[in-house]
Design a protein around this motif. Structure first.
Motif, PDB file in Angstrom:
ATOM      1  N   ASP A   9       0.856  -1.179   0.000  1.00 35.47           N
ATOM      2  CA  ASP A   9       0.000   0.000   0.000  1.00 35.47           C
ATOM      3  C   ASP A   9       0.901   1.242   0.000  1.00 35.47           C
ATOM      4  OD1 ASP A   9      -2.338   1.591   0.360  1.00 35.47           O
ATOM      5  OD2 ASP A   9      -1.974   1.633   2.517  1.00 35.47           O
TER       6      ASP A   9
ATOM      7  N   SER B 188      -9.059  -1.899   2.628  1.00 39.67           N
ATOM      8  CA  SER B 188      -8.905  -2.335   1.239  1.00 39.67           C
ATOM      9  C   SER B 188      -7.706  -3.252   1.045  1.00 39.67           C
ATOM     10  CB  SER B 188      -8.771  -1.117   0.314  1.00 39.67           C
ATOM     11  OG  SER B 188      -7.580  -0.407   0.593  1.00 39.67           O
ATOM     12  N   ASP B 189      -6.889  -3.426   2.086  1.00 40.51           N
ATOM     13  CA  ASP B 189      -5.685  -4.246   1.960  1.00 40.51           C
ATOM     14  C   ASP B 189      -5.914  -5.715   2.304  1.00 40.51           C
ATOM     15  OD1 ASP B 189      -3.828  -2.150   1.245  1.00 40.51           O
ATOM     16  OD2 ASP B 189      -4.053  -1.426   3.294  1.00 40.51           O
TER      17      ASP B 189
ATOM     18  N   PHE C 181     -17.084   2.044  -0.387  1.00 39.99           N
ATOM     19  CA  PHE C 181     -15.892   2.883  -0.231  1.00 39.99           C
ATOM     20  C   PHE C 181     -15.747   3.857  -1.394  1.00 39.99           C
ATOM     21  CE2 PHE C 181     -11.471   3.789  -1.192  1.00 39.99           C
ATOM     22  CZ  PHE C 181     -10.992   4.257   0.020  1.00 39.99           C
ATOM     23  N   ARG C 182     -15.966   3.375  -2.618  1.00 39.89           N
ATOM     24  CA  ARG C 182     -15.729   4.221  -3.787  1.00 39.89           C
ATOM     25  C   ARG C 182     -16.612   5.470  -3.766  1.00 39.89           C
ATOM     26  NH1 ARG C 182     -15.830   1.264  -8.772  1.00 39.89           N
ATOM     27  NH2 ARG C 182     -16.214   3.212  -9.887  1.00 39.89           N
TER      28      ARG C 182
ATOM     29  N   PHE D 235     -14.429  -0.922  -3.985  1.00 38.05           N
ATOM     30  CA  PHE D 235     -13.300  -0.123  -3.511  1.00 38.05           C
ATOM     31  C   PHE D 235     -12.816   0.871  -4.569  1.00 38.05           C
ATOM     32  CE2 PHE D 235     -12.624  -3.877  -0.684  1.00 38.05           C
ATOM     33  CZ  PHE D 235     -12.763  -3.206   0.521  1.00 38.05           C
TER      34      PHE D 235
ATOM     35  N   GLY E 146      -5.153   2.765  -3.433  1.00 35.69           N
ATOM     36  CA  GLY E 146      -6.474   3.306  -3.714  1.00 35.69           C
ATOM     37  C   GLY E 146      -6.424   4.793  -3.989  1.00 35.69           C
TER      38      GLY E 146
ATOM     39  N   ASP F 220      -9.689  -2.883  -6.660  1.00 36.11           N
ATOM     40  CA  ASP F 220      -9.561  -4.150  -5.939  1.00 36.11           C
ATOM     41  C   ASP F 220      -8.122  -4.627  -6.097  1.00 36.11           C
ATOM     42  OD1 ASP F 220      -9.584  -6.718  -4.955  1.00 36.11           O
ATOM     43  OD2 ASP F 220     -11.446  -7.302  -5.948  1.00 36.11           O
ATOM     44  N   LYS F 221      -7.316  -4.413  -5.066  1.00 29.04           N
ATOM     45  CA  LYS F 221      -5.883  -4.696  -5.146  1.00 29.04           C
ATOM     46  C   LYS F 221      -5.593  -6.186  -5.330  1.00 29.04           C
ATOM     47  CE  LYS F 221      -5.001  -0.785  -2.066  1.00 29.04           C
ATOM     48  NZ  LYS F 221      -4.408  -0.361  -0.780  1.00 29.04           N
TER      49      LYS F 221
END
Length: 232
Positions: free
Chosen positions: A23, A196-197, A62-63, A166, A113, A169-170
């Motif tokens: 991150d 998000s992690d 979140f977005r 999110f 993000g 999406d990681k």
């Protein structure tokens, strides 16, 4: 690792045995750049925290909350970057870790993000232009609003990386590496402790989280290393 194209999975280009995904905000940096802009240039910390609570309790994606935060910032993007350069600090151990990773053929991939122009500008300021260029960054982008430049007042907006809740999406970036055949797959590390992690970290072998955050993520049943700084 010849069966997978480095063009498809860029971190495989040097045939590494290890890949370090990380991150950016609050991990590579000591402060969150987006929170800083919202608190000081946007609608302020109270509304930001309310949006965070709405996300945590499932009332909003979140977005949507994140876009609302950023939309409250009218400052031109170039001015935002100048302000962030003066107020966002690099984690005290990251520069040393960056050079160690480079010397030991461990690619660092930044999954954020946040927004790439801001991340690149801050990394160039903190590490140097050439060093920043060597880092792969996968994040959201910035676009001008209709009829404006990103450096106009109210001139920029976030462009999300994907359609997930999110916005980025990681885990989608890591999954192709995680699914490589055992004889081709490097050991995968992840650093980050935000909401998000967690899905991204589940695709890797070991998660690094800053001191004080391990309890928040232990429920994910991950192998976690608590770190006071990027050196541990």
């Amino acid at each position: 690792m010849g069966s997978v194209s480095p063009a498809t999975l860029p971190a495989l280009k040097t045939n590494p045995k290890f890949i370090f995904f990380t991150d950016f905000d609050g991990t590579i940096t000591q402060q969150d750049s987006n929170d800083y802009m919202t608190d000081n240039l946007g609608f302020g910390p109270e509304l930001r925290r309310k949006g965070n609570q709405d996300v945590l309790h499932g009332r909003r994606h979140f977005r949507d909350a994140f876009r609302e935060m950023l939309d409250s910032i009218s400052t031109p993007l170039d001015q935002c970057i100048d302000i962030l350069r003066k107020n966002i600090d690099l984690d005290p151990g990251f520069k040393e870790f960056f050079h160690w990773a480079k010397e030991n053929n461990m690619p660092i991939v930044v999954l954020s993000g946040g927004m790439e122009p801001i991340i690149r500008a801050l990394l160039a300021h903190m590490l140097g232009e050439e060093e920043a260029k060597s880092l792969q960054i996968v994040s959201n982008q910035v676009a001008p609003r209709p009829g404006k430049s990103i450096n106009d007042e109210n001139g920029w907006q976030i462009v999300y990386h994907d359609d997930s809740g999110f916005g980025h999406d990681k885990s989608l970036e890591i999954r192709p590496y995680a699914r490589l055949p055992a004889e081709e797959r490097p050991v995968l590390f992840y650093a980050g402790d935000g909401v998000s992690d967690l899905s991204a970290a589940k695709e890797t072998d070991l998660l690094f989280a800053k001191a004080g955050r391990v309890k928040d993520i232990a429920a994910g049943k991950l192998s976690v290393k608590e770190a006071a700084s990027g050196r541990q």
